[in-house]
Design a protein around this motif. Structure first.
Motif, PDB file in Angstrom:
ATOM      1  N   PHE A 117       0.791  -1.043   0.073  1.00 29.00           N
ATOM      2  CA  PHE A 117      -0.086   0.110   0.253  1.00 29.00           C
ATOM      3  C   PHE A 117       0.651   0.998  -0.354  1.00 29.00           C
ATOM      4  O   PHE A 117       2.052   1.181   0.551  1.00 29.00           O
ATOM      5  CB  PHE A 117      -0.692  -0.198   1.261  1.00 29.00           C
ATOM      6  CG  PHE A 117      -1.684   1.345   0.840  1.00 29.00           C
ATOM      7  CD1 PHE A 117      -2.726   1.742   0.631  1.00 29.00           C
ATOM      8  CD2 PHE A 117      -1.705   2.201   2.392  1.00 29.00           C
ATOM      9  CE1 PHE A 117      -3.422   2.819   0.623  1.00 29.00           C
ATOM     10  CE2 PHE A 117      -2.033   3.708   2.479  1.00 29.00           C
ATOM     11  CZ  PHE A 117      -3.212   3.896   1.774  1.00 29.00           C
ATOM     12  N   CYS A 118       0.701   2.559  -0.871  1.00 27.56           N
ATOM     13  CA  CYS A 118       1.005   3.554  -1.020  1.00 27.56           C
ATOM     14  C   CYS A 118      -0.471   4.540  -0.779  1.00 27.56           C
ATOM     15  O   CYS A 118      -0.355   4.658  -1.691  1.00 27.56           O
ATOM     16  CB  CYS A 118       2.185   3.562  -1.785  1.00 27.56           C
ATOM     17  SG  CYS A 118       1.619   3.263  -3.418  1.00 27.56           S
ATOM     18  N   ALA A 119      -0.197   5.574  -0.882  1.00 29.16           N
ATOM     19  CA  ALA A 119      -0.893   7.335  -0.602  1.00 29.16           C
ATOM     20  C   ALA A 119       0.380   7.681  -1.304  1.00 29.16           C
ATOM     21  O   ALA A 119       1.500   7.776  -0.868  1.00 29.16           O
ATOM     22  CB  ALA A 119      -1.271   6.885   0.587  1.00 29.16           C
ATOM     23  N   PHE A 120      -0.021   9.243  -1.828  1.00 26.81           N
ATOM     24  CA  PHE A 120      -0.112  10.460  -2.352  1.00 26.81           C
ATOM     25  C   PHE A 120      -1.031  11.144  -2.065  1.00 26.81           C
ATOM     26  O   PHE A 120      -2.185  11.369  -2.147  1.00 26.81           O
ATOM     27  CB  PHE A 120       0.671  10.163  -4.101  1.00 26.81           C
ATOM     28  CG  PHE A 120       1.489   8.966  -4.368  1.00 26.81           C
ATOM     29  CD1 PHE A 120       2.782   9.556  -4.567  1.00 26.81           C
ATOM     30  CD2 PHE A 120       1.046   7.672  -4.229  1.00 26.81           C
ATOM     31  CE1 PHE A 120       3.286   8.342  -4.481  1.00 26.81           C
ATOM     32  CE2 PHE A 120       1.865   6.110  -4.333  1.00 26.81           C
ATOM     33  CZ  PHE A 120       2.412   6.970  -4.279  1.00 26.81           C
ATOM     34  N   ALA A 121      -0.304  12.731  -2.221  1.00 22.92           N
ATOM     35  CA  ALA A 121      -1.230  14.047  -2.243  1.00 22.92           C
ATOM     36  C   ALA A 121      -0.668  14.923  -2.986  1.00 22.92           C
ATOM     37  O   ALA A 121       0.446  14.955  -2.269  1.00 22.92           O
ATOM     38  CB  ALA A 121      -1.906  14.200  -0.761  1.00 22.92           C
ATOM     39  N   PRO A 122      -0.768  16.195  -3.260  1.00 26.77           N
ATOM     40  CA  PRO A 122       0.068  17.554  -3.415  1.00 26.77           C
ATOM     41  C   PRO A 122       0.384  18.219  -2.389  1.00 26.77           C
ATOM     42  O   PRO A 122       1.392  19.129  -2.875  1.00 26.77           O
ATOM     43  CB  PRO A 122      -0.723  17.843  -4.649  1.00 26.77           C
ATOM     44  CG  PRO A 122      -2.382  17.496  -3.961  1.00 26.77           C
ATOM     45  CD  PRO A 122      -2.668  16.421  -3.178  1.00 26.77           C
TER      46      PRO A 122
END
Length: 368
Positions: free
Chosen positions: A182-187
């Motif tokens: 699992f991985c997560a990204f945002a600005p």
């Protein structure tokens, strides 16, 4: 058939051990082989992943008036659905911390949207069965480094995997014999960046080498009533580059992701199936007590149920329509507002996916 296959292997192994003298190394390797086969045969043939959008169960900043009254759990009215998941995902929109000062500059605290949920609220997430959560969003840094650290510790205490900040860009966890990446990204400044596709691809590629199923989450896209459609272009909101979520999602699947889950616009967006992999472009608000605008479509709280095979390919899905109103936790919506909205947007934005929705919320992909 699978049980018969295992019996044959075990019988053959047992007979050969009695028939010949093997070295300890050979016998040990045979036991490892049998154990590996047993584990693989015990795996389910399908995985039911459920995903929801933003979760902020109440905040004691700027004061306790934004906390719910005692006695009712945040997910009590939707737990019958949530507890059916093999894997349950949500976006933690804020912090779980009993410490930390507001990190935002606000002349009027009552108009400062910083979210600090008590650490004790972590138990609600565990009780409802959340397995994994994104903490990549614009509120994880609301109470500085201590807020991020305490949120991480709280999730770990309740056995919930998480990712999305620099200290933990990705994670691997195991359940029912299946290994998930699992991985997560945002600005946002405290998060692994949605804009850096090269880095994101590398993270996904490395996860794919170690895990059976890779789940990617993103917080991106412009916010509000006017931004329900996926533009397939870079989206901006109040001057901020909120990413090209279409390009991002497709790039992640090309790199090895099996399912991509979006949130951030505070409204529901379309579903897509790309290369047999499922994408939800925004699951909107889900459990956001006070301090959120829940008018109209912002009050829709979809629960996406996605069945995939062990290769991560989409089989079928079901959209459970829940709803919120101000200072009321999510409850099931008999009028199925979320279903109607997402079906409409999916047909308009991704007709090539050929997703067919039924009245009960179930959906499948039309065969080519």
């Amino acid at each position: 058939m699978r049980k018969l296959f295992l019996i044959v292997i075990i019988f053959g192994f047992s007979a050969s051990v009695h028939a010949q003298k093997y070295s300890k190394e050979v016998i040990d390797s045979m036991y490892v082989l049998v154990k590996d086969v047993q584990e693989k045969l015990s795996r389910p043939s399908e995985i039911k992943i459920m995903a929801v959008g933003d979760i902020m169960m109440g905040t004691n900043f700027p004061n306790d008036s934004y906390l719910p009254p005692a006695g009712k759990g945040p997910f009590d009215d939707v737990n019958d659905i949530l507890t059916q998941a093999d894997i349950l995902f949500g976006n933690l929109e804020g912090t779980l911390t009993d410490e930390g000062e507001n990190a935002k500059r606000c002349s009027d605290p009552s108009k400062c949207y910083s979210f600090r949920s008590p650490e004790s609220y972590g138990r609600y997430l565990e009780e409802s069965g959340f397995d994994v959560m994104s903490i990549a969003n614009n509120h994880i840094g609301d109470f500085g480094d201590i807020g991020i650290k305490n949120t991480s510790k709280t999730l770990e205490k309740h056995n919930i995997a998480y990712a999305g900040v620099f200290a933990q860009p990705a994670t691997i966890f195991e359940k029912d014999g299946i290994k998930y990446g699992f991985c997560a990204f945002a600005p946002n400044k405290d998060c692994v960046k949605i804009h850096n596709l090269t880095n994101a691809k590398q993270i996904v590629t490395e996860l794919k080498e170690k895990a059976d199923i890779v789940i990617v989450s993103f917080h991106g896209g412009a916010e509000g009533f006017k931004h329900t459609h996926v533009t397939r272009k870079t989206e901006r909101f109040y001057g901020e580059d909120r990413g090209n979520v279409y390009l991002f999602a497709h790039t992640m699947i090309d790199a090895g992701a099996d399912i991509v889950i979006g949130h951030g616009p505070h409204v529901s967006r379309a579903f897509e199936v790309y290369k047999n992999k499922f994408i939800a472009y925004s699951l909107g608000n889900f459990c956001t007590y006070s301090r959120f605008n829940l008018d109209g479509i912002k009050g829709y709280a979809p629960i996406a149920e996605i069945n995939i095979d062990l290769e991560g390919n989409f089989i079928k899905g079901k959209l459970h329509s829940a709803k919120q109103i101000d200072e009321v936790y999510p409850f099931m919506d008999n009028k199925k507002g979320a279903l109607k909205e997402i079906e409409k947007l999916t047909n308009e934005d991704f007709p090539e996916s050929k997703l067919i929705f039924e009245k009960d919320g179930s959906f499948t992909q039309q065969k080519q």
